[in-house]
Design a protein around this motif. Structure first.
Motif, short mmCIF file in Angstrom:
data_model
loop_
_atom_site.label_atom_id
_atom_site.label_comp_id
_atom_site.label_asym_id
_atom_site.label_seq_id
_atom_site.Cartn_x
_atom_site.Cartn_y
_atom_site.Cartn_z
N GLY A 119 3.38 2.30 -4.72
CA GLY A 119 2.24 3.02 -4.18
C GLY A 119 2.15 3.03 -2.67
O GLY A 119 1.21 3.59 -2.11
N TRP A 120 3.12 2.42 -1.97
CA TRP A 120 3.09 2.42 -0.52
C TRP A 120 3.18 3.84 0.01
O TRP A 120 4.03 4.62 -0.37
N GLY A 121 2.28 4.16 0.93
CA GLY A 121 2.26 5.48 1.53
C GLY A 121 1.39 6.47 0.81
O GLY A 121 1.19 7.58 1.30
N PHE A 122 0.85 6.06 -0.33
CA PHE A 122 0.02 6.97 -1.10
C PHE A 122 -1.40 6.42 -1.31
O PHE A 122 -2.12 6.87 -2.17
N GLY A 123 -1.74 5.40 -0.52
CA GLY A 123 -3.08 4.83 -0.62
C GLY A 123 -3.31 4.00 -1.85
O GLY A 123 -4.45 3.74 -2.23
N LYS A 124 -2.25 3.58 -2.54
CA LYS A 124 -2.40 2.80 -3.76
C LYS A 124 -1.58 1.52 -3.71
O LYS A 124 -1.09 1.03 -4.71
N GLU A 125 -1.41 0.97 -2.49
CA GLU A 125 -0.64 -0.26 -2.35
C GLU A 125 -1.35 -1.41 -3.08
O GLU A 125 -2.58 -1.52 -3.06
N ALA A 126 -0.57 -2.26 -3.70
CA ALA A 126 -1.14 -3.40 -4.43
C ALA A 126 -1.13 -4.63 -3.54
O ALA A 126 -0.12 -4.94 -2.93
N PHE A 127 -2.25 -5.31 -3.45
CA PHE A 127 -2.34 -6.49 -2.59
C PHE A 127 -2.77 -7.73 -3.35
O PHE A 127 -3.12 -8.74 -2.75
N ILE A 128 -2.78 -7.67 -4.65
CA ILE A 128 -3.25 -8.81 -5.42
C ILE A 128 -2.21 -9.92 -5.41
O ILE A 128 -1.01 -9.67 -5.38
N GLY A 129 -2.67 -11.14 -5.44
CA GLY A 129 -1.77 -12.28 -5.58
C GLY A 129 -0.92 -12.58 -4.36
O GLY A 129 0.09 -13.26 -4.47
N ALA A 130 -1.32 -12.11 -3.17
CA ALA A 130 -0.53 -12.36 -1.97
C ALA A 130 -0.97 -13.64 -1.30
O ALA A 130 -2.13 -14.05 -1.39
N PRO A 131 -0.07 -14.32 -0.61
CA PRO A 131 -0.46 -15.52 0.14
C PRO A 131 -1.35 -15.14 1.31
O PRO A 131 -1.30 -14.02 1.80
N GLY A 132 -2.16 -16.08 1.77
CA GLY A 132 -3.13 -15.77 2.82
C GLY A 132 -2.59 -16.02 4.20
O GLY A 132 -3.08 -16.89 4.92
N ASP A 133 -1.57 -15.26 4.62
CA ASP A 133 -0.99 -15.47 5.94
C ASP A 133 -1.67 -14.63 7.00
O ASP A 133 -1.84 -15.08 8.12
N ALA A 134 -2.03 -13.42 6.68
CA ALA A 134 -2.57 -12.51 7.68
C ALA A 134 -3.85 -11.86 7.21
O ALA A 134 -4.11 -10.70 7.48
N THR A 135 -4.68 -12.60 6.50
CA THR A 135 -5.88 -12.01 5.92
C THR A 135 -6.89 -11.60 6.99
O THR A 135 -7.80 -10.84 6.69
N VAL A 136 -6.73 -12.08 8.22
CA VAL A 136 -7.67 -11.68 9.26
C VAL A 136 -7.54 -10.20 9.58
O VAL A 136 -8.41 -9.61 10.20
N LEU A 137 -6.44 -9.58 9.17
CA LEU A 137 -6.26 -8.16 9.43
C LEU A 137 -7.07 -7.30 8.48
O LEU A 137 -7.16 -6.09 8.66
N VAL A 138 -7.63 -7.90 7.46
CA VAL A 138 -8.40 -7.15 6.48
C VAL A 138 -9.85 -7.58 6.55
O VAL A 138 -10.16 -8.75 6.73
N ASN A 139 -10.77 -6.62 6.45
CA ASN A 139 -12.18 -6.95 6.46
C ASN A 139 -12.50 -8.02 5.44
O ASN A 139 -11.99 -8.02 4.32
N SER A 140 -13.32 -8.97 5.82
CA SER A 140 -13.67 -10.06 4.93
C SER A 140 -14.34 -9.52 3.68
O SER A 140 -15.14 -8.60 3.73
N GLY A 141 -13.95 -10.11 2.54
CA GLY A 141 -14.52 -9.72 1.27
C GLY A 141 -13.83 -8.56 0.61
O GLY A 141 -14.25 -8.14 -0.45
N GLN A 142 -12.76 -8.03 1.24
CA GLN A 142 -12.05 -6.91 0.63
C GLN A 142 -10.64 -7.37 0.28
O GLN A 142 -10.04 -8.18 0.97
#
Length: 352
Positions: free
Chosen positions: A317-340
């Protein structure tokens, strides 16, 4: 902080104008530092060994003390210049090839600079160790040609007068210098600094390790640079230019510099959500960043490190707005709004 939406398909197609002069101002200090480090490494490489290393030759009964250093001098299977070229040119080829989809001069230049940081840092690190510590190569005795006779009373120093230094050597001076600088392996250091960096890059761009089960050929492609680095390193024990511990130390040095250089360049190493995201640089000694948020946003759009910064792959789904982000390690979570959970669906946004 400015927020850039990653859900609008039109945003993904926007491209800012690349300013090479601005890129030079932002990375100029790095370029100067790299040139200095390269000159420093070359100077140390050309210098003779610093310590006066001691070594035994024969026991009192005429037996060679260290037969593991008595191999004949052979021709290198992979010359050092070839190892250095492979460590740079092979990754550079893939950086260039992947630009077919990424299409970003900033990405191409900055990714290549990350590779050079890894290679130069590793090279300087290993030449310092060679110069100040060194060690005997497996062909040391053959190169040294010590003027010491077997089955005669030892005439050296130390206990039982068994220990000598290079003053007993009668061989070629340059070859003797080189044979005293075995630790660590320069071939191995360069190979792992460049090719391990490439393996991390392939993993990030093709999402070999992610929340999506990718095609098997991607795994093979990711491991190919590691196979190459292992073959280059292993060849040094076949042609008897290095001991196994020299090769291992070089691999550790190269791997460490590759990890750090990659993480300096990209937002994560193994976190598949962000390890393809090129980290922006907004300030440097030659470029002061505007204080306003608009100025920061404009600069980031100029380097298109927000909406355009997608990996090479489109699987999962990369490039089509459907990328999966579940189960990823928390290395760069500051790049994503908290709670999302990520960006790519449900109105989530990437904070830059």
């Amino acid at each position: 902080m400015p927020v850039v939406s990653n859900t609008n398909p039109q945003d993904r197609s926007k491209r800012g104008h690349f300013h090479f002069g601005l890129w030079l101002r932002l990375h100029g200090v790095d370029l100067i530092t790299m040139a200095f480090m390269g000159a420093l490494g070359l100077g140390i490489y050309e210098a003779p060994p610093a310590p006066n290393r001691s070594f035994p030759v024969y026991f009192q009964d005429g037996e060679v003390v260290y037969p593991q250093f008595a191999y004949p001098l052979r021709k290198e299977i992979v010359p050092i210049y070839a190892a250095a070229l492979i460590a740079f040119l092979v990754p550079f080829f893939f950086f260039t090839l992947f630009q077919i989809r990424r299409r970003s001069l900033n990405d191409w230049l900055t990714t290549t600079m990350g590779l050079l940081k890894s290679l130069i840092t590793a090279a300087v690190f290993q030449v310092f160790l060679k110069w100040l510590i060194g060690g005997l190569r497996p062909h040391f005795y053959a190169v040294c040609q010590p003027n010491v006779q077997a089955n005669t009373a030892p005439s050296g120093t130390g206990f039982a007068s068994l220990i000598y230094d290079r003053s007993v050597c009668t061989g070629d001076i340059d070859q003797i210098d080189d044979s005293l600088e075995s630790f660590p392996s320069g071939h191995s250091t360069a190979a792992w600094a460049g090719l391990f960096y490439l393996a991390l890059y392939i993993n990030a761009q093709l999402k070999v390790m992610s929340a999506h089960n990718p095609a098997y050929w991607k795994m093979i492609l990711m491991f190919s640079p590691l196979l190459g680095a292992t073959l280059i390193s292993g060849a040094l024990t076949i042609d008897e230019f290095h001991n196994w511990y020299d090769v291992l130390a070089g691999a550790v040095i190269g791997t460490c510099t590759a990890l750090v250089a990659f993480r300096q360049t990209f937002a994560a190493i193994f976190d598949f959500r962000f390890n393809h995201v090129l980290l922006p640089r907004s300030t440097s000694l030659f470029r002061r960043n505007p204080d306003s948020g608009a100025g920061i946003r404009s600069l980031f759009f100029t380097y298109h490190v927000t909406t355009e910064d997608l990996p090479v792959t489109r699987e999962g789904g990369w490039g089509f707005g459907k990328e999966a982000f579940i189960g990823a390690p928390g290395d760069a979570t500051v790049l994503v709004n908290s709670g999302q959970s990520g960006f790519g669906g449900g109105g989530n946004e990437l904070v830059v």
